[in-house]
Design a protein around this motif. Structure first.
Motif, PDB file in Angstrom:
ATOM      1  N   VAL A  17     -21.022  -8.772  -0.410  1.00 53.89           N
ATOM      2  CA  VAL A  17     -21.224  -7.405  -0.910  1.00 53.89           C
ATOM      3  C   VAL A  17     -20.837  -6.489   0.147  1.00 53.89           C
ATOM      4  O   VAL A  17     -21.443  -6.658   1.301  1.00 53.89           O
ATOM      5  CB  VAL A  17     -22.367  -6.941  -1.518  1.00 53.89           C
ATOM      6  N   ILE A  18     -19.627  -5.895   0.224  1.00 53.24           N
ATOM      7  CA  ILE A  18     -19.021  -5.107   1.249  1.00 53.24           C
ATOM      8  C   ILE A  18     -19.326  -3.478   1.136  1.00 53.24           C
ATOM      9  O   ILE A  18     -18.758  -2.928  -0.017  1.00 53.24           O
ATOM     10  CB  ILE A  18     -17.744  -5.451   1.569  1.00 53.24           C
ATOM     11  N   ASN A  19     -19.878  -2.896   1.892  1.00 50.67           N
ATOM     12  CA  ASN A  19     -20.304  -1.354   1.974  1.00 50.67           C
ATOM     13  C   ASN A  19     -19.161  -0.850   2.588  1.00 50.67           C
ATOM     14  O   ASN A  19     -18.735  -1.030   3.747  1.00 50.67           O
ATOM     15  CB  ASN A  19     -21.500  -0.930   2.639  1.00 50.67           C
ATOM     16  N   GLN A  20     -18.171  -0.110   1.990  1.00 54.77           N
ATOM     17  CA  GLN A  20     -16.787   0.185   2.523  1.00 54.77           C
ATOM     18  C   GLN A  20     -17.288   1.591   3.303  1.00 54.77           C
ATOM     19  O   GLN A  20     -16.419   1.881   3.964  1.00 54.77           O
ATOM     20  CB  GLN A  20     -15.772   0.521   1.497  1.00 54.77           C
ATOM     21  N   ASN A  21     -18.305   2.107   3.148  1.00 53.37           N
ATOM     22  CA  ASN A  21     -18.740   3.164   3.877  1.00 53.37           C
ATOM     23  C   ASN A  21     -19.656   3.030   5.110  1.00 53.37           C
ATOM     24  O   ASN A  21     -20.836   3.374   5.574  1.00 53.37           O
ATOM     25  CB  ASN A  21     -19.756   4.166   2.873  1.00 53.37           C
ATOM     26  N   CYS A  22     -18.934   2.043   5.832  1.00 51.72           N
ATOM     27  CA  CYS A  22     -19.692   1.269   7.043  1.00 51.72           C
ATOM     28  C   CYS A  22     -19.744   2.407   8.148  1.00 51.72           C
ATOM     29  O   CYS A  22     -18.619   3.181   8.063  1.00 51.72           O
ATOM     30  CB  CYS A  22     -19.326   0.021   7.693  1.00 51.72           C
ATOM     31  N   ARG A  23     -20.769   2.262   9.168  1.00 51.49           N
ATOM     32  CA  ARG A  23     -20.660   3.116  10.222  1.00 51.49           C
ATOM     33  C   ARG A  23     -19.516   3.273  11.157  1.00 51.49           C
ATOM     34  O   ARG A  23     -18.999   4.409  11.599  1.00 51.49           O
ATOM     35  CB  ARG A  23     -21.993   2.873  11.056  1.00 51.49           C
ATOM     36  N   ASN A  24     -18.792   2.132  11.558  1.00 49.04           N
ATOM     37  CA  ASN A  24     -17.673   1.996  11.990  1.00 49.04           C
ATOM     38  C   ASN A  24     -16.118   1.477  11.171  1.00 49.04           C
ATOM     39  O   ASN A  24     -16.256   0.229  10.784  1.00 49.04           O
ATOM     40  CB  ASN A  24     -17.565   1.024  13.337  1.00 49.04           C
ATOM     41  N   LYS A  25     -15.350   2.311  10.687  1.00 49.79           N
ATOM     42  CA  LYS A  25     -14.453   1.895   9.682  1.00 49.79           C
ATOM     43  C   LYS A  25     -13.389   0.892  10.361  1.00 49.79           C
ATOM     44  O   LYS A  25     -13.071   0.048   9.545  1.00 49.79           O
ATOM     45  CB  LYS A  25     -13.668   3.145   9.048  1.00 49.79           C
ATOM     46  N   GLN A  26     -13.312   1.129  11.624  1.00 51.58           N
ATOM     47  CA  GLN A  26     -12.292   0.174  11.917  1.00 51.58           C
ATOM     48  C   GLN A  26     -12.856  -1.256  12.144  1.00 51.58           C
ATOM     49  O   GLN A  26     -11.983  -2.374  12.080  1.00 51.58           O
ATOM     50  CB  GLN A  26     -11.924   0.410  13.572  1.00 51.58           C
TER      51      GLN A  26
END
Length: 135
Positions: free
Chosen positions: A40-49
């Protein structure tokens, strides 16, 4: 970055790993659920890179046969986390090599591919091993 994410998700699919892409609060951590072969991947992660590295890390938990749910916390806290980091590093390196992306220094590679700086020593060792180089 989109091509790399597509590659990683296809790699997961090809290896029987299901992926759920979600958009949650920035503090919601991505997770691997090995017993379900699901990440499960949160695409709104702190560091998008760092998103491709996170995806590879969670895939690593499944491919390494880890037994418990594992949340991506941004730093290895045990051997399972460390091996998941290394799995992601190698997976992204293989992708970069397939794209004929060559970098003179490992630092260029980790910056270009959003790999956390904590992985610099590991990237240097990987470069030595794969390219028979001596730094």
């Amino acid at each position: 970055m989109d091509d790399l994410i597509t590659y990683l998700l296809q790699f997961a699919f090809d290896n029987g790993v299901s992926c759920a892409l979600i958009w949650k609060n920035i503090d919601y951590q991505s997770v691997a659920l090995p017993e379900k072969k699901l990440i499960v991947i949160n695409q709104n992660c702190r560091n998008k890179q760092e998103l491709p590295f996170i995806i590879g890390h969670e895939i690593g938990h499944i491919m390494n046969g880890d037994s418990n749910a594992a949340f991506y916390c941004g730093k290895p806290i045990n051997s399972e986390e460390r091996f998941a980091d290394l799995y992601s590093l190698n997976l992204i390196y293989d992708y970069a090599s397939d794209q004929f992306d060559t970098f003179e220094e490992p630092i260029q590679f980790i910056y270009e591919y959003g790999i956390p700086i904590r992985m610099l020593n590991d990237a240097t060792e990987l470069y030595k091993k794969k390219n028979n180089l001596y730094f």
